[in-house]
Design a protein around this motif. Structure first.
Motif, PDB file in Angstrom:
ATOM      1  N   ARG A   1      32.987   7.702 -19.347  1.00  0.00           N
ATOM      2  CA  ARG A   1      32.629   6.650 -18.396  1.00  0.00           C
ATOM      3  C   ARG A   1      32.702   5.290 -19.107  1.00  0.00           C
ATOM      4  NH1 ARG A   1      32.806   4.703 -13.926  1.00  0.00           N
ATOM      5  NH2 ARG A   1      31.048   3.522 -13.101  1.00  0.00           N
ATOM      6  N   HIS A   2      32.351   5.298 -20.392  1.00  0.00           N
ATOM      7  CA  HIS A   2      32.400   4.055 -21.163  1.00  0.00           C
ATOM      8  C   HIS A   2      33.796   3.436 -21.134  1.00  0.00           C
ATOM      9  CE1 HIS A   2      28.599   5.238 -23.591  1.00  0.00           C
ATOM     10  NE2 HIS A   2      28.299   4.337 -22.670  1.00  0.00           N
TER      11      HIS A   2
ATOM     12  N   VAL B   1      34.551   1.733 -17.918  1.00  0.00           N
ATOM     13  CA  VAL B   1      33.875   0.459 -17.650  1.00  0.00           C
ATOM     14  C   VAL B   1      34.050  -0.526 -18.816  1.00  0.00           C
ATOM     15  CG1 VAL B   1      32.197   1.438 -16.030  1.00  0.00           C
ATOM     16  CG2 VAL B   1      31.625   1.339 -18.465  1.00  0.00           C
TER      17      VAL B   1
ATOM     18  N   VAL C   1      33.570  -0.263 -22.069  1.00  0.00           N
ATOM     19  CA  VAL C   1      32.675  -0.289 -23.227  1.00  0.00           C
ATOM     20  C   VAL C   1      33.486   0.314 -24.370  1.00  0.00           C
ATOM     21  CG1 VAL C   1      30.528   0.595 -24.221  1.00  0.00           C
ATOM     22  CG2 VAL C   1      30.590  -0.113 -21.825  1.00  0.00           C
TER      23      VAL C   1
ATOM     24  N   THR D   1      21.074   0.525 -30.461  1.00  0.00           N
ATOM     25  CA  THR D   1      22.415   0.093 -30.051  1.00  0.00           C
ATOM     26  C   THR D   1      22.609   0.354 -28.554  1.00  0.00           C
ATOM     27  OG1 THR D   1      23.102   0.982 -32.200  1.00  0.00           O
ATOM     28  CG2 THR D   1      24.851   0.224 -30.703  1.00  0.00           C
ATOM     29  N   CYS D   2      22.164   1.504 -28.106  1.00  0.00           N
ATOM     30  CA  CYS D   2      22.324   1.880 -26.692  1.00  0.00           C
ATOM     31  C   CYS D   2      21.383   1.054 -25.820  1.00  0.00           C
ATOM     32  CB  CYS D   2      22.030   3.361 -26.483  1.00  0.00           C
ATOM     33  SG  CYS D   2      22.648   4.465 -27.779  1.00  0.00           S
TER      34      CYS D   2
ATOM     35  N   CYS E   1      22.189  -1.810 -23.363  1.00  0.00           N
ATOM     36  CA  CYS E   1      22.691  -1.556 -22.003  1.00  0.00           C
ATOM     37  C   CYS E   1      21.909  -0.476 -21.259  1.00  0.00           C
ATOM     38  CB  CYS E   1      24.161  -1.171 -22.052  1.00  0.00           C
ATOM     39  SG  CYS E   1      25.165  -2.319 -23.012  1.00  0.00           S
ATOM     40  N   HIS E   2      21.137   0.335 -21.968  1.00  0.00           N
ATOM     41  CA  HIS E   2      20.393   1.426 -21.315  1.00  0.00           C
ATOM     42  C   HIS E   2      18.917   1.357 -21.676  1.00  0.00           C
ATOM     43  CE1 HIS E   2      24.234   3.148 -20.215  1.00  0.00           C
ATOM     44  NE2 HIS E   2      24.604   3.276 -21.476  1.00  0.00           N
TER      45      HIS E   2
ATOM     46  N   CYS F   1      20.608   9.846 -29.336  1.00  0.00           N
ATOM     47  CA  CYS F   1      21.051  10.047 -27.958  1.00  0.00           C
ATOM     48  C   CYS F   1      22.256  10.994 -27.897  1.00  0.00           C
ATOM     49  CB  CYS F   1      21.442   8.721 -27.318  1.00  0.00           C
ATOM     50  SG  CYS F   1      20.217   7.427 -27.526  1.00  0.00           S
TER      51      CYS F   1
ATOM     52  N   HIS G   1      24.092  14.003 -25.047  1.00  0.00           N
ATOM     53  CA  HIS G   1      25.345  13.398 -24.558  1.00  0.00           C
ATOM     54  C   HIS G   1      26.224  13.287 -25.790  1.00  0.00           C
ATOM     55  CE1 HIS G   1      22.998  11.824 -21.143  1.00  0.00           C
ATOM     56  NE2 HIS G   1      22.125  11.392 -22.015  1.00  0.00           N
TER      57      HIS G   1
ATOM     58  N   PHE H   1      30.002  11.077 -24.201  1.00  0.00           N
ATOM     59  CA  PHE H   1      28.716  10.574 -23.701  1.00  0.00           C
ATOM     60  C   PHE H   1      28.572  10.877 -22.210  1.00  0.00           C
ATOM     61  CE2 PHE H   1      29.356   8.017 -27.549  1.00  0.00           C
ATOM     62  CZ  PHE H   1      28.165   8.289 -28.197  1.00  0.00           C
TER      63      PHE H   1
ATOM     64  N   VAL I   1      27.132  12.464 -18.739  1.00  0.00           N
ATOM     65  CA  VAL I   1      25.869  12.801 -18.085  1.00  0.00           C
ATOM     66  C   VAL I   1      25.931  14.235 -17.563  1.00  0.00           C
ATOM     67  CG1 VAL I   1      26.433  11.896 -15.781  1.00  0.00           C
ATOM     68  CG2 VAL I   1      24.074  11.898 -16.555  1.00  0.00           C
TER      69      VAL I   1
HETATM   70  C1  HEC Z   1      27.763  -2.583 -23.961  1.00  0.00           C
HETATM   71  C2  HEC Z   1      26.938  -1.775 -23.083  1.00  0.00           C
HETATM   72  C3  HEC Z   1      26.777  -0.311 -23.418  1.00  0.00           C
HETATM   73  C4  HEC Z   1      26.395   0.253 -24.612  1.00  0.00           C
HETATM   74  C5  HEC Z   1      26.136  -0.435 -25.961  1.00  0.00           C
HETATM   75  C6  HEC Z   1      26.244   1.670 -24.349  1.00  0.00           C
HETATM   76  N1  HEC Z   1      26.533   1.942 -23.046  1.00  0.00           N
HETATM   77 FE1  HEC Z   1      26.420   3.731 -22.116  1.00  0.00          FE
HETATM   78  N2  HEC Z   1      27.158   2.953 -20.404  1.00  0.00           N
HETATM   79  C7  HEC Z   1      27.408   1.612 -20.203  1.00  0.00           C
HETATM   80  C8  HEC Z   1      27.897   1.426 -18.862  1.00  0.00           C
HETATM   81  C9  HEC Z   1      28.268   0.092 -18.236  1.00  0.00           C
HETATM   82  C10 HEC Z   1      27.938   2.709 -18.257  1.00  0.00           C
HETATM   83  C11 HEC Z   1      28.376   3.052 -16.865  1.00  0.00           C
HETATM   84  C12 HEC Z   1      27.216   2.992 -15.924  1.00  0.00           C
HETATM   85  C13 HEC Z   1      27.641   3.399 -14.521  1.00  0.00           C
HETATM   86  O1  HEC Z   1      28.374   4.369 -14.381  1.00  0.00           O
HETATM   87  O2  HEC Z   1      27.196   2.748 -13.617  1.00  0.00           O
HETATM   88  C14 HEC Z   1      27.459   3.625 -19.251  1.00  0.00           C
HETATM   89  C15 HEC Z   1      27.291   4.987 -19.026  1.00  0.00           C
HETATM   90  C16 HEC Z   1      26.639   5.840 -19.904  1.00  0.00           C
HETATM   91  C17 HEC Z   1      26.277   7.206 -19.613  1.00  0.00           C
HETATM   92  C18 HEC Z   1      26.586   7.977 -18.333  1.00  0.00           C
HETATM   93  C19 HEC Z   1      27.926   8.615 -18.502  1.00  0.00           C
HETATM   94  C20 HEC Z   1      28.414   9.407 -17.308  1.00  0.00           C
HETATM   95  O3  HEC Z   1      28.983  10.499 -17.528  1.00  0.00           O
HETATM   96  O4  HEC Z   1      28.228   8.959 -16.169  1.00  0.00           O
HETATM   97  C21 HEC Z   1      25.673   7.710 -20.729  1.00  0.00           C
HETATM   98  C22 HEC Z   1      25.134   9.099 -20.916  1.00  0.00           C
HETATM   99  C23 HEC Z   1      25.633   6.648 -21.707  1.00  0.00           C
HETATM  100  N3  HEC Z   1      26.222   5.528 -21.165  1.00  0.00           N
HETATM  101  C24 HEC Z   1      25.076   6.783 -22.955  1.00  0.00           C
HETATM  102  C25 HEC Z   1      25.132   5.790 -23.940  1.00  0.00           C
HETATM  103  C26 HEC Z   1      24.641   5.966 -25.279  1.00  0.00           C
HETATM  104  C27 HEC Z   1      24.011   7.235 -25.792  1.00  0.00           C
HETATM  105  C28 HEC Z   1      24.848   4.801 -25.947  1.00  0.00           C
HETATM  106  C29 HEC Z   1      24.526   4.475 -27.389  1.00  0.00           C
HETATM  107  C30 HEC Z   1      25.081   5.392 -28.394  1.00  0.00           C
HETATM  108  C31 HEC Z   1      25.462   3.879 -25.007  1.00  0.00           C
HETATM  109  N4  HEC Z   1      25.630   4.536 -23.810  1.00  0.00           N
HETATM  110  C32 HEC Z   1      25.818   2.584 -25.304  1.00  0.00           C
HETATM  111  C33 HEC Z   1      27.225   0.604 -21.111  1.00  0.00           C
HETATM  112  C34 HEC Z   1      26.875   0.773 -22.445  1.00  0.00           C
END
Ligand code: HEC
Ligand code: HEC
Ligand code: HEC
Ligand code: HEC
Ligand code: HEC
Ligand code: HEC
Ligand code: HEC
Ligand code: HEC
Length: 419
Positions: free
Chosen positions: A46-47, A50, A52, A78-79, A82-83, A152, A156, A161, A163
């Motif tokens: 997903r990253h 979008v 990332v 780090t996460c 955004c989360h 995390c 994931h 990563f 869900v």
């Molecule tokens: C720069 C921002 C950013 C960072 C840093 C980031 N994420 Fe995300 N992440 C996002 C965005 C934006 C989405 C998409 C959300 C959506 O689907 O609406 C997302 C989605 C996810 C999802 C859902 C994936 C899915 O299958 O739908 C997971 C789990 C996740 N992130 C875990 C992490 C973890 C663990 C870290 C750190 C190691 C991390 N993220 C770091 C922005 C970030």
């Protein structure tokens, strides 16, 4: 943000007159050759969808094959950029304390480092916990680089990563199985696990009710896992039932929480700090009520309450057997037939020690506590009669009989070779 911007400028300068692609495009291009599996997983994530990129988590300080050590290895912080919501829940969870709880174990410090702080042995599973900066530095010193602070990525896994992955019970399996916490095997062999399997196989309709680990422990996606009885199956206040209370006291002595005279030790502070036990009735009840509400999605109130009460009673019965065994071994210490090993915290049996527990009879006591007592009550809560009865309760009975026989033999030998 500022920190990330400075190396980006450096990369720009290094790249010379040709306009460089965005930071992440360079990472992707080079890593498609050096670590293709990571890039393809990221592309499936997903990253990637979008935007990332690699740089969002690893920064941009590393830009060439020669400076890989400059890449930042992410932590939950780090996460959190955004989360924030999930990180906050996680920080309040038992998982966040996994590293601290592991370090607090007396036996931990008698294992070789490869079995503890790397990604092997204890540290392989306990890496789900938050590490202090000092711990990260110590690991880097020991093994060259501090891998395993992502936390995390325990459920994931990187770099998808996903869900969906984290929602499956298998996401918990690599840690919650075997020896003293065989929740996977218990669940897998329970009606709940079997139902889930049959839904997957298509033998039951897709919407047929079948709870997973997450249904019961991550209600509504809450990352704050915590249970009433916890791992050790002890809590405060002690029971009002006089026999159970006495047995709980014996167990707390063998855990080193109380000294042989029954006074609290400094280890009680450790137990509090790592939240190894609920310390008030209310704290325990919050978790119990949460669980009841979960079961109530599918079962009636009376059924649920009776099932959970049965779980509590299983702990009581297991404690009865356990306390008797501890007292047999404590008697040997009292009468000078067993001496305190260098790892034992007092002249009392120590059920948290296994490395050099002093004697075979004490190793047996360790297994009775860690493996068989755990299985008895964990099996009851996870609706696995097989674990609860055969791998748990009946083994405890055998442990007690054999500990008694061994103690009798030790006393006989001592008498024969008397003064
Ligand atoms: C720069 C921002 C950013 C960072 C840093 C980031 N994420 Fe995300 N992440 C996002 C965005 C934006 C989405 C998409 C959300 C959506 O689907 O609406 C997302 C989605 C996810 C999802 C859902 C994936 C899915 O299958 O739908 C997971 C789990 C996740 N992130 C875990 C992490 C973890 C663990 C870290 C750190 C190691 C991390 N993220 C770091 C922005 C970030
Ligand atoms: C010119 C090739 C190249 C580029 C560009 C590149 N890397 Fe690397 N990277 C490597 C090599 C080679 C290694 C070390 C061996 C390996 O892991 O494959 C490495 C290692 C890493 C590591 C692991 C570090 C460790 O200690 O194990 C991370 C994380 C990483 N790169 C992320 C990035 C990110 C993020 C970018 C973009 C900002 C990037 N890389 C750009 C080649 C590159
Ligand atoms: C959402 C955050 C996130 C993104 C995006 C991300 N990584 Fe990672 N990466 C991690 C985490 C977490 C670790 C594990 C760090 C540890 O073990 O301490 C990791 C570890 C690594 C490692 C070292 C471990 C290994 O298996 O070799 C490499 C190399 C790496 N990442 C490369 C990349 C590349 C290349 C990209 C982009 C294609 C990327 N990462 C994108 C979070 C991310
Ligand atoms: C296979 C993965 C795995 C390994 C290896 C492992 N643990 Fe654990 N540990 C767990 C899990 C999962 C739990 C939680 C079990 C539960 O609550 O039933 C746990 C619980 C604990 C607890 C209890 C925490 C509490 O709050 O009650 C301590 C302390 C601990 N482990 C220390 C260690 C030490 C020390 C080692 C190495 C000698 C080790 N663990 C090896 C997975 C592991
Ligand atoms: C114990 C396993 C586990 C760990 C550890 C874990 N997650 Fe999750 N995560 C899940 C599960 C399960 C879900 C799906 C929850 C649901 O929607 O039912 C999820 C969902 C998510 C989502 C998607 C939320 C949404 O509504 O789409 C994000 C983002 C996320 N987690 C980020 C993180 C971050 C950041 C960390 C580290 C602090 C983390 N997770 C640690 C199991 C875990
Ligand atoms: C990387 C290993 C790992 C994974 C994966 C993992 N856990 Fe854990 N879990 C642990 C450890 C270690 C502990 C003990 C924490 C401590 O010592 O403080 C723990 C503790 C727990 C507890 C708290 C028990 C208590 O003391 O109250 C629950 C509940 C739990 N895990 C559920 C889950 C679920 C559900 C999943 C999957 C969605 C999961 N875990 C995935 C390692 C893991
Ligand atoms: C039907 C609901 C349910 C399912 C499914 C379930 N659990 Fe549990 N779990 C419980 C109950 C109930 C307890 C005991 C709560 C208490 O202490 O009062 C518990 C306790 C735990 C504990 C604390 C120690 C113990 O075992 O008593 C851990 C860790 C745990 N579960 C992990 C898991 C994992 C991992 C899975 C999936 C493999 C899982 N659970 C599946 C209901 C469930
Ligand atoms: C998502 C729905 C769901 C949840 C939540 C759930 N169960 Fe179940 N449970 C079932 C189904 C379906 C069965 C198998 C059919 C049946 O026996 O009712 C089952 C079977 C059982 C059984 C096997 C005994 C029997 O009657 O066959 C016990 C015991 C049990 N559940 C207890 C619990 C407890 C305790 C909780 C909460 C900790 C819980 N369940 C949560 C759906 C659920």
């Amino acid at each position: 943000m500022m920190l990330a911007a400075i190396p980006a400028v450096a990369a720009l300068l290094l790249a010379g007159p040709v306009a460089p692609p965005p930071a992440s495009a360079r990472c992707v291009e080079c890593h498609a050759r050096s670590t293709p599996g990571i890039v393809s997983d990221w592309k499936l994530s997903r990253h990637a969808a979008v935007s990332v990129g690699c740089d969002s988590c690893h920064g941009t300080a590393h830009a060439t094959a020669a400076d890989a050590a400059m890449a930042r290895l992410p932590t939950p912080a780090t996460c959190a950029r955004c989360h924030a919501a999930q990180v906050k829940q996680y920080e309040a969870s038992k998982h966040a304390l996994a590293w601290a709880a592991m370090m607090a174990m007396p036996t931990f410090h008698y294992q070789p480092p490869v079995m503890t702080d790397g990604r092997k042995g204890c540290g392989g599973c306990h890496a789900i916990g938050l590490k202090e900066e000092a711990d990260r530095k110590a690991i880097a010193k020991e093994s060259g680089r501090n891998y395993g602070s992502g936390s995390c990525d325990s459920c994931h896994t990187r770099h998808t990563f996903s869900v969906k992955e984290a929602r499956e019970p298998e996401a918990c399996k690599s840690c919650h199985m075997g020896f003293d916490h065989a929740q996977w095997e218990m669940y897998d062999s329970s009606k709940h696990g079997v139902r889930h399997e049959l839904v997957r196989l298509g033998a039951l309709p897709r919407d047929a009710a079948a709870p997973t680990c997450q249904t019961c422990h991550m209600q509504e996606g809450d990352h704050g896992v915590l249970t009433g009885w916890g791992f050790l199956g002890v809590r405060l206040p002690l029971s009002e039932d006089p026999q159970w209370k006495a047995d709980q006291v014996t167990i707390l002595k063998a855990l080193g929480v109380l000294d042989p005279a029954g006074k609290p030790t400094t280890f009680l502070e450790v137990v509090k700090g790592a939240r190894m036990a609920r310390l008030t009735e209310e704290e325990w009840q919050v978790q119990r009520d949460r669980m009841i509400a979960t079961c109530r999605q599918c079962h009636g109130e009376g059924f649920v309450r009776s099932q959970l009460r049965r779980g509590d009673e299983t702990i009581r019965e297991a404690d009865r057997l356990m306390a008797q065994a501890i007292e047999v071994v404590a008697g040997l210490h009292r009468d000078g037939l067993l001496s305190r090993s260098k790892e034992q915290r007092s002249d009392y049996p120590d059920v948290l020690q296994f490395h050099d527990a002093g004697s075979p009879i004490e190793l047996r006591l360790f297994v009775m506590f860690m493996e068989h007592r755990m299985r008895t009550f964990q099996g009851a809560f996870h609706d696995s009669p097989d674990y609860s009865l055969w791998y748990g309760w009946s083994e405890m009975q055998r442990d007690l009989a054999e500990i008694r026989a061994a103690a009798g033999e030790m006393r006989r030998v001592a008498l024969d070779s008397g003064p």
